[in-house]
Design an enzyme around this catalytic site. Sequence first.
Site, PDB file in Angstrom:
ATOM      1  N   SER A 141       0.853  -1.192   0.000  1.00 32.79           N
ATOM      2  CA  SER A 141       0.000   0.000   0.000  1.00 32.79           C
ATOM      3  C   SER A 141       0.883   1.234   0.000  1.00 32.79           C
ATOM      4  CB  SER A 141      -0.867   0.019   1.266  1.00 32.79           C
ATOM      5  OG  SER A 141      -1.555   1.258   1.369  1.00 32.79           O
ATOM      6  N   TYR A 154      -2.748  -2.325  10.156  1.00 36.95           N
ATOM      7  CA  TYR A 154      -2.654  -2.278   8.696  1.00 36.95           C
ATOM      8  C   TYR A 154      -1.227  -1.948   8.256  1.00 36.95           C
ATOM      9  CZ  TYR A 154      -4.321  -1.306   3.927  1.00 36.95           C
ATOM     10  OH  TYR A 154      -4.536  -1.329   2.570  1.00 36.95           O
TER      11      TYR A 154
HETATM   12  P1  NAI Z   1     -11.845  -5.214  -1.763  1.00 35.63           P
HETATM   13  O1  NAI Z   1     -12.519  -5.444  -0.449  1.00 35.63           O
HETATM   14  O2  NAI Z   1     -12.640  -4.610  -2.869  1.00 35.63           O
HETATM   15  O3  NAI Z   1     -11.196  -6.565  -2.257  1.00 35.63           O
HETATM   16  C1  NAI Z   1     -10.489  -7.406  -1.384  1.00 35.63           C
HETATM   17  C2  NAI Z   1     -10.890  -8.841  -1.638  1.00 35.63           C
HETATM   18  O4  NAI Z   1     -10.150  -9.674  -0.733  1.00 35.63           O
HETATM   19  C3  NAI Z   1     -12.371  -9.095  -1.379  1.00 35.63           C
HETATM   20  O5  NAI Z   1     -12.964  -9.717  -2.485  1.00 35.63           O
HETATM   21  C4  NAI Z   1     -12.364  -9.998  -0.155  1.00 35.63           C
HETATM   22  O6  NAI Z   1     -13.420 -10.940  -0.148  1.00 35.63           O
HETATM   23  C5  NAI Z   1     -11.021 -10.668  -0.249  1.00 35.63           C
HETATM   24  N1  NAI Z   1     -10.574 -11.217   1.037  1.00 35.63           N
HETATM   25  C6  NAI Z   1     -10.624 -10.634   2.254  1.00 35.63           C
HETATM   26  N2  NAI Z   1     -10.187 -11.479   3.194  1.00 35.63           N
HETATM   27  C7  NAI Z   1      -9.844 -12.623   2.554  1.00 35.63           C
HETATM   28  C8  NAI Z   1      -9.346 -13.874   2.987  1.00 35.63           C
HETATM   29  N3  NAI Z   1      -9.117 -14.130   4.282  1.00 35.63           N
HETATM   30  N4  NAI Z   1      -9.103 -14.830   2.063  1.00 35.63           N
HETATM   31  C9  NAI Z   1      -9.360 -14.596   0.755  1.00 35.63           C
HETATM   32  N5  NAI Z   1      -9.851 -13.447   0.289  1.00 35.63           N
HETATM   33  C10 NAI Z   1     -10.092 -12.464   1.185  1.00 35.63           C
HETATM   34  O7  NAI Z   1     -10.586  -4.290  -1.399  1.00 35.63           O
HETATM   35  P2  NAI Z   1      -9.353  -3.788  -2.307  1.00 35.63           P
HETATM   36  O8  NAI Z   1      -9.223  -2.362  -2.017  1.00 35.63           O
HETATM   37  O9  NAI Z   1      -9.468  -4.240  -3.691  1.00 35.63           O
HETATM   38  O10 NAI Z   1      -8.145  -4.535  -1.574  1.00 35.63           O
HETATM   39  C11 NAI Z   1      -7.192  -5.330  -2.262  1.00 35.63           C
HETATM   40  C12 NAI Z   1      -5.821  -5.067  -1.655  1.00 35.63           C
HETATM   41  O11 NAI Z   1      -5.438  -3.718  -1.945  1.00 35.63           O
HETATM   42  C13 NAI Z   1      -5.775  -5.201  -0.157  1.00 35.63           C
HETATM   43  O12 NAI Z   1      -4.578  -5.880   0.210  1.00 35.63           O
HETATM   44  C14 NAI Z   1      -5.756  -3.770   0.325  1.00 35.63           C
HETATM   45  O13 NAI Z   1      -5.140  -3.646   1.578  1.00 35.63           O
HETATM   46  C15 NAI Z   1      -4.945  -3.117  -0.765  1.00 35.63           C
HETATM   47  N6  NAI Z   1      -5.057  -1.663  -0.894  1.00 35.63           N
HETATM   48  C16 NAI Z   1      -6.247  -1.055  -1.206  1.00 35.63           C
HETATM   49  C17 NAI Z   1      -6.307   0.319  -1.366  1.00 35.63           C
HETATM   50  C18 NAI Z   1      -7.592   1.005  -1.719  1.00 35.63           C
HETATM   51  O14 NAI Z   1      -7.631   2.228  -1.731  1.00 35.63           O
HETATM   52  N7  NAI Z   1      -8.653   0.318  -2.040  1.00 35.63           N
HETATM   53  C19 NAI Z   1      -5.119   1.171  -1.201  1.00 35.63           C
HETATM   54  C20 NAI Z   1      -3.928   0.434  -0.871  1.00 35.63           C
HETATM   55  C21 NAI Z   1      -3.915  -0.923  -0.739  1.00 35.63           C
END
Ligand code: NAI
Length: 285
Positions: A141, A154
């Site tokens: 991130s 986090y």
């Molecule tokens: P999101 O919530 O849209 O997607 C994350 C996905 O991971 C979801 O589909 C969820 O079901 C899945 N997930 C959660 N726990 C899980 C587990 N134990 N096993 C398998 N799948 C699991 O969120 P996003 O934003 O797409 O997040 C993806 C990555 O990006 C994360 O690592 C987040 O920390 C990182 N991130 C996101 C940012 C943002 O602004 N959205 C900024 C910086 C990093």
Amino acid sequence: ADVAGKTAFITGGANGIGLGIARALVNAGANVVLADIQEQALAEAREYLGADDQVRTIVLDVTDREAFAKAADQTEEWFGNVHILIGNAGIGIGGLVADATYDDWDWGMGVNLGGVINGLVTFLPRIKKHGEGGQIVTTASKAALIPIPWSSIYIAAKSAVLGMSESIRGELAPDNIGVSAFCPGPVQTKISDSGKLRPEKYKENSGYREFEENLEKRPNSPLWMTKEEVGERVLKGIRQNDLYIITHREFKEGTKTRFDAILASFPDEEINEERKEAISFLTSN
Ligand code: NAI
């Protein structure tokens, strides 16, 4: 490395950034397996991607090591060798450090760091063994570059993911396995709904439930990047084997301020030649 005809395993692939990366990879001719805990979202993601021949989905909790190995076996049955691992599954977890309980730490570190580690331990031997090379992409991130308050768990996980990715890059290069640490800024995703994914066992003694309920009300800004935009950036980073894949120009000065502060904290003294030699192995990579 080129991605056409290669196979990628994407954790957290049912939504947001993981799905955006899948979109870019599929368009570029790769096969993708989306692994996620949300079954319904996986079905919708498959619909969104189309390209049925190139896409498979699998229900996986990244904290479950046995299930991870089975998912890898299943992936090889579908598509043969896996070349690209996208360790992306993650949850938004925030609140004051004084309110955090062990349950909060265990969930946050278990998914955001442990999930990445489990992917690496599962897939790295397989990628090394087939000898065709590959790419490990970890979703850290922007917050790993500029730590922010109210985010101790986090940041602890994301900083570890970044440092780990930097550390393994040199080790894996001889096997033609690239490593990229992805450090996105704000992206329009479902991350504010993470509280809904908190396992039952981590609910009762959490200090963060109220924070999570408030977070659910936070709207995505239309000015944040889209998942498709960041997916394209990651694809480019994979092709170039970039160590850092960064999305938002806005955080450059903040990152510089942090590293300037670190540099300014070094003792300003003569370096003794003997001592220099004695510690050179520590920086040889
Ligand atoms: P999101 O919530 O849209 O997607 C994350 C996905 O991971 C979801 O589909 C969820 O079901 C899945 N997930 C959660 N726990 C899980 C587990 N134990 N096993 C398998 N799948 C699991 O969120 P996003 O934003 O797409 O997040 C993806 C990555 O990006 C994360 O690592 C987040 O920390 C990182 N991130 C996101 C940012 C943002 O602004 N959205 C900024 C910086 C990093």
